[in-house]
Design a protein around this motif. Structure first.
Motif, PDB file in Angstrom:
ATOM      1  N   PRO A  21       0.785  -1.161   0.485  1.00  0.00           N
ATOM      2  CA  PRO A  21      -0.294  -0.178  -0.011  1.00  0.00           C
ATOM      3  C   PRO A  21       0.494   0.838  -0.300  1.00  0.00           C
ATOM      4  O   PRO A  21       1.647   1.566   0.900  1.00  0.00           O
ATOM      5  N   GLY A  22       0.678   1.997  -1.052  1.00  0.00           N
ATOM      6  CA  GLY A  22       0.025   2.116  -2.286  1.00  0.00           C
ATOM      7  C   GLY A  22      -1.678   2.040  -2.044  1.00  0.00           C
ATOM      8  O   GLY A  22      -2.394   1.785  -1.032  1.00  0.00           O
ATOM      9  N   VAL A  23      -2.471   3.310  -2.713  1.00  0.00           N
ATOM     10  CA  VAL A  23      -3.625   3.712  -2.532  1.00  0.00           C
ATOM     11  C   VAL A  23      -4.551   2.822  -2.998  1.00  0.00           C
ATOM     12  O   VAL A  23      -5.373   3.233  -2.350  1.00  0.00           O
ATOM     13  N   ASP A  24      -3.913   2.132  -4.548  1.00  0.00           N
ATOM     14  CA  ASP A  24      -5.523   0.920  -4.313  1.00  0.00           C
ATOM     15  C   ASP A  24      -5.578  -0.199  -3.988  1.00  0.00           C
ATOM     16  O   ASP A  24      -6.342  -0.595  -3.540  1.00  0.00           O
ATOM     17  N   ASP A  25      -4.086  -0.212  -3.447  1.00  0.00           N
ATOM     18  CA  ASP A  25      -4.044  -1.738  -2.240  1.00  0.00           C
ATOM     19  C   ASP A  25      -5.174  -1.339  -1.148  1.00  0.00           C
ATOM     20  O   ASP A  25      -5.390  -1.544  -0.377  1.00  0.00           O
ATOM     21  N   ALA A  26      -4.500   0.526  -0.721  1.00  0.00           N
ATOM     22  CA  ALA A  26      -5.259   0.847   0.546  1.00  0.00           C
ATOM     23  C   ALA A  26      -7.111   1.006   0.042  1.00  0.00           C
ATOM     24  O   ALA A  26      -7.360   0.276   1.452  1.00  0.00           O
ATOM     25  N   LEU A  27      -7.346   1.310  -0.913  1.00  0.00           N
ATOM     26  CA  LEU A  27      -8.827   0.911  -0.862  1.00  0.00           C
ATOM     27  C   LEU A  27      -8.946  -0.375  -0.755  1.00  0.00           C
ATOM     28  O   LEU A  27     -10.390  -0.787  -0.314  1.00  0.00           O
ATOM     29  N   ALA A  28      -8.670  -1.682  -0.952  1.00  0.00           N
ATOM     30  CA  ALA A  28      -8.369  -2.749  -1.071  1.00  0.00           C
ATOM     31  C   ALA A  28      -8.657  -3.509   0.607  1.00  0.00           C
ATOM     32  O   ALA A  28      -9.276  -3.944   0.965  1.00  0.00           O
ATOM     33  N   LEU A  29      -8.293  -2.695   0.944  1.00  0.00           N
ATOM     34  CA  LEU A  29      -7.970  -3.471   2.319  1.00  0.00           C
ATOM     35  C   LEU A  29      -8.974  -2.498   2.984  1.00  0.00           C
ATOM     36  O   LEU A  29      -9.873  -3.232   3.939  1.00  0.00           O
ATOM     37  N   ALA A  30      -9.442  -1.458   2.269  1.00  0.00           N
ATOM     38  CA  ALA A  30     -10.952  -0.799   2.779  1.00  0.00           C
ATOM     39  C   ALA A  30     -12.018  -1.887   3.057  1.00  0.00           C
ATOM     40  O   ALA A  30     -13.038  -1.682   3.026  1.00  0.00           O
ATOM     41  N   TYR A  31     -11.898  -2.235   0.981  1.00  0.00           N
ATOM     42  CA  TYR A  31     -13.110  -3.080   0.774  1.00  0.00           C
ATOM     43  C   TYR A  31     -13.008  -4.248   1.941  1.00  0.00           C
ATOM     44  O   TYR A  31     -13.715  -4.867   2.474  1.00  0.00           O
ATOM     45  N   ALA A  32     -12.035  -4.961   2.014  1.00  0.00           N
ATOM     46  CA  ALA A  32     -11.616  -6.273   3.134  1.00  0.00           C
ATOM     47  C   ALA A  32     -12.571  -5.715   4.351  1.00  0.00           C
ATOM     48  O   ALA A  32     -13.290  -6.425   5.359  1.00  0.00           O
ATOM     49  N   ALA A  33     -12.486  -4.959   5.126  1.00  0.00           N
ATOM     50  CA  ALA A  33     -12.733  -4.337   5.950  1.00  0.00           C
ATOM     51  C   ALA A  33     -14.197  -4.814   6.475  1.00  0.00           C
ATOM     52  O   ALA A  33     -14.659  -4.802   7.026  1.00  0.00           O
ATOM     53  N   ALA A  34     -14.827  -3.675   5.129  1.00  0.00           N
ATOM     54  CA  ALA A  34     -16.062  -3.326   4.861  1.00  0.00           C
ATOM     55  C   ALA A  34     -17.068  -4.768   4.359  1.00  0.00           C
ATOM     56  O   ALA A  34     -18.412  -4.408   5.145  1.00  0.00           O
ATOM     57  N   LEU A 319     -17.949   1.751   0.775  1.00  0.00           N
ATOM     58  CA  LEU A 319     -16.929   2.546   1.611  1.00  0.00           C
ATOM     59  C   LEU A 319     -17.263   2.861   2.767  1.00  0.00           C
ATOM     60  O   LEU A 319     -16.839   3.443   4.128  1.00  0.00           O
ATOM     61  N   TYR A 320     -18.943   3.544   2.636  1.00  0.00           N
ATOM     62  CA  TYR A 320     -19.874   4.133   3.229  1.00  0.00           C
ATOM     63  C   TYR A 320     -19.920   3.687   4.365  1.00  0.00           C
ATOM     64  O   TYR A 320     -20.471   3.326   5.235  1.00  0.00           O
ATOM     65  N   GLU A 321     -20.329   1.862   3.972  1.00  0.00           N
ATOM     66  CA  GLU A 321     -20.867   0.914   5.020  1.00  0.00           C
ATOM     67  C   GLU A 321     -19.602   1.047   5.919  1.00  0.00           C
ATOM     68  O   GLU A 321     -20.176   0.764   7.425  1.00  0.00           O
ATOM     69  N   LEU A 322     -18.781   1.226   5.507  1.00  0.00           N
ATOM     70  CA  LEU A 322     -17.234   0.933   6.174  1.00  0.00           C
ATOM     71  C   LEU A 322     -17.237   2.025   7.585  1.00  0.00           C
ATOM     72  O   LEU A 322     -17.106   2.038   9.270  1.00  0.00           O
TER      73      LEU A 322
END
Ligand code: BDR
Ligand code: CA
Length: 329
Positions: A21-34, A319-322
């Protein structure tokens, strides 16, 4: 519970996210967290790629805390097996997370050798348990794991990686960044005999956020939205995305494919990679010739296309659900 490819999962899908991470890796982690009701995230391991191993590991610690992800973070290889690392600060910024500055987490690493950590984790699983590996950076850690400890293969259900392309590249005319960074590691992974899904540029270039969507996230005044908007805002303005007016969020794709396969168009193939020193170094070779091979040899799927609108809807909703789950709404 509904999950992968229309199948009803009684259990969560066990995953390891190997990232830079990395910007898109960071969003992938957010998606996984959600989506923690679907994913059982056993570990987040890091690999040098978009930025140095120190920076991407710092980011992984900060991001997991920020997203409320209570998972072990383990530092991995600092660079490719045979070469010096290349980084991508022009796309991801000096820290790796664009304009976003996260609160520094007080978390500590669960280990500093991702290869050994994954080996222990995989061999420690119950008889019937299998893990899905999700690499979203260069394949260095995974290549070494499979080469040094082939006994773990039976514990890996499949590998869904972001990397490669059936057609064209981004870092060179022919090669995609993650594979170009360490083609020798990719070769080991592709020839390991493990079912694989290649989430390459053919699909991931269509998995975008628009300028408007990014601006709305940044201006949302909310924690997750602003952080993600600030990360992707940099990526949009400073990488090749700026010429397109949209930012490809490549690394979310393998995770989204597990939950929403209907977004993507897969095609069966045998995967290989060019490790030569020529102009096509790092190019992925997708052999689609089903008539030439036995069915069991065709153990790769290549995502050839994606529905941009559905991708945006699922990602922004996540992202909003997270955000809501973190603020206890
Ligand atoms: C890939 O390269 C990296 O810069 C991104 O994080 C993504 O994993 C896209 O080619
Ligand atoms: Ca990445």
């Amino acid at each position: 519970m509904y999950g992968s490819r229309g199948i009803i999962y009684m259990e969560k899908i066990k995953i390891i996210i190997d990232c830079d991470p990395g910007v898109d890796d960071a969003l992938a982690l957010a998606y996984a967290a959600a989506n923690q009701e679907i994913f059982d995230i056993l570990a987040v391991t890091t690999v040098g790629g978009n930025q140095t191993i120190e920076k991407v590991t710092r980011n992984a610690l900060d991001l997991t805390e920020f997203y409320g992800l209570d998972v072990p973070v383990v530092k991995g290889m600092d660079g490719p097996i045979t070469r010096e690392p290349l980084y991508a600060p022009e796309s991801h910024g000096a820290s790796g997370l664009g304009y976003c500055v996260l609160p520094e987490s007080s978390r500590t690493l669960a280990g500093d050798n991702a290869v050994l950590y994954m080996r222990e984790l995989l061999l420690g699983l119950g008889e019937e348990e299998k893990v899905v590996l999700i690499p979203t950076g260069p394949l260095t850690n995974i290549g070494l794991l499979l080469k040094l400890f082939p006994e773990v293969k039976s514990r890996i259900k499949e590998i869904l990686f972001m990397g490669g392309a059936a057609c064209g590249g981004n870092v060179t005319p022919a090669a995609e960044f993650n594979i170009y960074e360490d083609p020798e590691a990719a070769k080991i992974v592709f020839h390991a005999g493990i079912p694989m899904v290649m989430c390459g540029l053919d699909a991931t270039m269509k998995c975008t956020l628009t300028r408007n969507q990014v601006a709305k996230l940044s201006q949302s005044g909310r924690k997750i939205g602003k952080a993600c908007g600030d990360m992707v805002g940099y990526y949009l303005e400073n990488s090749t995305n700026k010429y397109r007016g949209v930012a490809s969020i490549h690394d979310v794709v393998p995770l989204m494919y597990l939950i929403h396969p209907e977004v993507f168009t897969p095609k069966r193939a045998i995967l290989d990679v060019d490790c030569s020193e020529g102009v096509s170094r790092g190019t992925t070779i997708c052999d689609f010739r089903w008539w030439k091979h036995d069915e069991e040899e065709m153990n790769g799927l290549v995502l050839m296309d994606a529905d941009s609108n559905l991708f945006q809807e699922y990602l922004i909703t996540a992202l909003y659900e997270l955000e809501e789950s973190l603020s206890g709404e």
